[in-house]
Design a protein around this motif. Structure first.
Motif, short mmCIF file in Angstrom:
data_model
loop_
_atom_site.label_atom_id
_atom_site.label_comp_id
_atom_site.label_asym_id
_atom_site.label_seq_id
_atom_site.Cartn_x
_atom_site.Cartn_y
_atom_site.Cartn_z
N ARG A 45 -6.73 -0.28 -0.37
CA ARG A 45 -5.69 -0.45 0.63
C ARG A 45 -5.83 -1.80 1.34
O ARG A 45 -4.86 -2.51 1.56
CB ARG A 45 -5.72 0.67 1.67
N VAL A 85 -6.72 4.21 -9.50
CA VAL A 85 -7.67 3.23 -10.01
C VAL A 85 -9.11 3.60 -9.63
O VAL A 85 -9.39 3.97 -8.48
CB VAL A 85 -7.35 1.83 -9.41
N TYR A 140 3.07 1.21 -3.55
CA TYR A 140 2.29 1.49 -4.76
C TYR A 140 1.26 2.60 -4.55
O TYR A 140 0.14 2.49 -5.00
CB TYR A 140 1.62 0.20 -5.25
N ARG A 141 1.67 3.65 -3.86
CA ARG A 141 0.78 4.82 -3.81
C ARG A 141 0.97 5.58 -5.11
O ARG A 141 2.08 5.99 -5.44
CB ARG A 141 1.14 5.71 -2.63
N ALA A 151 0.84 -1.21 0.00
CA ALA A 151 0.00 0.00 0.00
C ALA A 151 0.87 1.26 0.00
O ALA A 151 0.49 2.29 -0.54
CB ALA A 151 -0.95 0.01 1.19
N GLY A 170 -9.52 3.94 2.28
CA GLY A 170 -8.69 3.13 1.39
C GLY A 170 -9.05 3.18 -0.08
O GLY A 170 -8.79 2.24 -0.82
N VAL A 171 -9.65 4.28 -0.53
CA VAL A 171 -10.04 4.36 -1.94
C VAL A 171 -9.29 5.43 -2.72
O VAL A 171 -9.57 5.65 -3.90
CB VAL A 171 -11.57 4.57 -2.10
N GLY A 172 -8.38 6.14 -2.04
CA GLY A 172 -7.52 7.08 -2.77
C GLY A 172 -7.72 8.56 -2.46
O GLY A 172 -7.23 9.40 -3.21
N LYS A 173 -8.37 8.89 -1.36
CA LYS A 173 -8.60 10.30 -1.04
C LYS A 173 -7.29 11.03 -0.72
O LYS A 173 -6.99 12.05 -1.33
CB LYS A 173 -9.57 10.43 0.15
N THR A 174 -6.53 10.47 0.21
CA THR A 174 -5.27 11.10 0.57
C THR A 174 -4.32 11.13 -0.63
O THR A 174 -3.66 12.14 -0.90
CB THR A 174 -4.61 10.35 1.75
N THR A 175 -4.29 10.03 -1.33
CA THR A 175 -3.45 9.95 -2.52
C THR A 175 -3.77 11.07 -3.50
O THR A 175 -2.88 11.77 -3.98
CB THR A 175 -3.67 8.58 -3.22
N1 LIG Z 1 -7.90 4.51 -6.19
C1 LIG Z 1 -6.69 3.97 -5.89
N2 LIG Z 1 -5.81 3.67 -6.88
C2 LIG Z 1 -4.61 3.11 -6.59
N3 LIG Z 1 -4.20 2.82 -5.34
C3 LIG Z 1 -5.03 3.10 -4.32
C4 LIG Z 1 -6.31 3.69 -4.54
N4 LIG Z 1 -6.92 3.83 -3.36
C5 LIG Z 1 -6.07 3.36 -2.44
N5 LIG Z 1 -4.93 2.92 -3.00
C6 LIG Z 1 -3.79 2.29 -2.28
O1 LIG Z 1 -4.08 2.35 -0.88
C7 LIG Z 1 -3.18 3.21 -0.22
C8 LIG Z 1 -3.95 4.13 0.70
O2 LIG Z 1 -4.79 4.97 -0.04
P1 LIG Z 1 -5.29 6.41 0.49
O3 LIG Z 1 -5.24 7.37 -0.62
O4 LIG Z 1 -4.51 6.78 1.72
O5 LIG Z 1 -6.79 6.07 0.90
P2 LIG Z 1 -7.84 6.96 1.70
O6 LIG Z 1 -7.21 8.29 1.96
O7 LIG Z 1 -9.03 7.06 0.79
O8 LIG Z 1 -8.16 6.19 2.93
C9 LIG Z 1 -2.42 3.96 -1.31
O9 LIG Z 1 -1.10 4.18 -0.92
C10 LIG Z 1 -2.49 3.02 -2.49
O10 LIG Z 1 -1.48 2.05 -2.42
#
Ligand SMILES: Nc1ncnc2c1ncn2[C@@H]1O[C@H](COP(=O)(O)OP(=O)(O)O)[C@@H](O)[C@H]1O
Ligand SMILES: [Mg+2]
Length: 361
Positions: free
Chosen positions: A204, A20, A11-12, A8, A49-54
């Protein structure tokens, strides 16, 4: 020992293109940056775990890059990140709002990311609200939260809201495949499917399950191992029980159930799963509904094979029997018996069916 970095983290995504399953959002953001139409406050909502912080980090970096306030080695000068999960006091927000007032030394914008914004204390929220009401022109706020309903309307109304979605099972499976190939992990398609299913839309979670399995199986993730580790009954068990039912093998079906219970599986989950299995067989009987079955390709074919043995009315009866046991399970004084009765009924379905046929012919 090999240096182990959790997937996790490793592969951010660093670019919008590699995020994704959130294309509706990344496209809009990309466009907004290009056209200089970015709002001053954005709120990223959605499950964990869906990419908000990312996406918040990518966006912040893009804003800085466009601005020319990124150094050659990619360091962005004007990004400030506050994790409200661990810094939720009013003093933390004050630190932030104090420096918001000053214009950036390089470039036009300062970007503030406030993650898990719903965790801010009441006082912190109020202090922040003042800044958000009259933000200086150089400030951009990106807020992220899993709990949109906890954000007060005054904040919501000042933000452009982006709703992140759960990632579909197929998208997660595809993503895992790519990572497996890069990490030289062997896998069965259906095993990755099972992981994706179990992750319930959170990428995640899928990645950490994947890591666990890769380690446990020494980089060879089979469906059987995955089912074992994730503590889900694999499809073989359901296929087997359904075959025993079809052959009217009451003693065998009861001892197969006993084995399952002995392995520590919850009978309630088992009988509910059995109901889903018969539902899947029903779907497998018709090409029009075949894709409503959420299983991997190989397993789908096996479902198709098995479904041919049953007539639709028997499947409807089977679903009803399981559903009935599922509903009654919690109220029963002897829940195990409730499941056993259901299994005996299932193992009698085709016997009754044959009798009917003889009578009518
Ligand atoms: N939409 C996405 N595409 C690719 N990787 C993702 C995605 N969402 C989560 N991840 C993976 O999970 C990890 C945590 O994601 P994060 O952006 O912190 O989620 P959130 O903030 O929504 O809880 C990332 O480092 C990545 O490896
Ligand atoms: Mg986050």
């Amino acid at each position: 020992m090999e240096n182990f970095i959790v997937s996790a983290r490793k592969y951010r995504p660093q670019e919008f293109e590699t995020v994704v399953g959130q294309q509706h959002i990344t496209d809009t953001l990309e466009h907004a940056i290009e056209e200089n139409q970015l709002a001053q406050a954005l709120l990223f909502c959605g499950p964990r775990g869906v990419g908000k912080t990312t996406c918040a980090r990518i966006l912040a970096r893009k804003i800085n890059e466009k601005d020319g306030s990124t150094s050659e080695d990619g360091f962005a000068y004007n990004i400030y990140e506050l994790d409200a999960a661990s810094n939720n006091g009013v003093e933390h927000i004050r630190d932030l709002t104090d420096q918001v007032r000053f214009a950036p030394q390089v470039g036009r914008f300062k970007v503030y990311i406030i993650d898990e914004v719903h965790m801010l204390s009441q006082a912190a929220f109020n202090a922040f609200l003042k800044t958000l009401e009259e933000p200086p022109a150089h400030a951009i706020f990106i807020l992220a939260t899993t709990e949109k309903h906890k954000i007060i309307p005054t904040i919501l109304s000042r933000c452009q809201i982006y709703d992140f979605k759960r990632i579909t099972i197929e998208d997660i499976q595809e993503h895992l495949k790519k990572i497996a190939e890069r990490e030289k992990v062997q896998y069965e398609d259906d095993a990755l499917y099972l992981i994706a299913q179990k992750a319930d839309g959170a990428l995640r979670d899928a990645l950490s399950l994947f890591d666990r399995l890769a380690t446990f199986t020494q980089k060879n993730i089979t469906l059987q191992k995955a089912a074992e580790v994730l503590n889900v009954l694999d499809y073989d068990q359901y296929l087997n029980i359904a075959d025993l039912a079809h052959e009217n093998k009451i003693p065998e079906i009861l001892s197969a159930f006993n084995e399952i219970v002995k392995k520590g599986f919850d009978p309630h989950i088992f009988i509910a799963g059995m109901g889903s299995h018969f539902r899947d067989l029903m779907m497998a009987q018709n090409p029009a509904t075949l894709n409503l079955i959420e299983v991997g390709e190989k397993t789908r074919l096996r479902f198709g094979e098995q479904s041919k043995k049953w007539v639709p009315q028997q499947l409807i009866d089977a679903i009803e029997i399981c559903n009935h046991a599922d509903i009654n399970y919690k109220n029963s004084k002897n829940p195990r018996l409730t499941v056993e009765i259901a299994l005996m009924q299932l193992a009698s379905l085709t016997a009754i069916g044959n009798g009917d046929k003889k009578k009518s012919s």
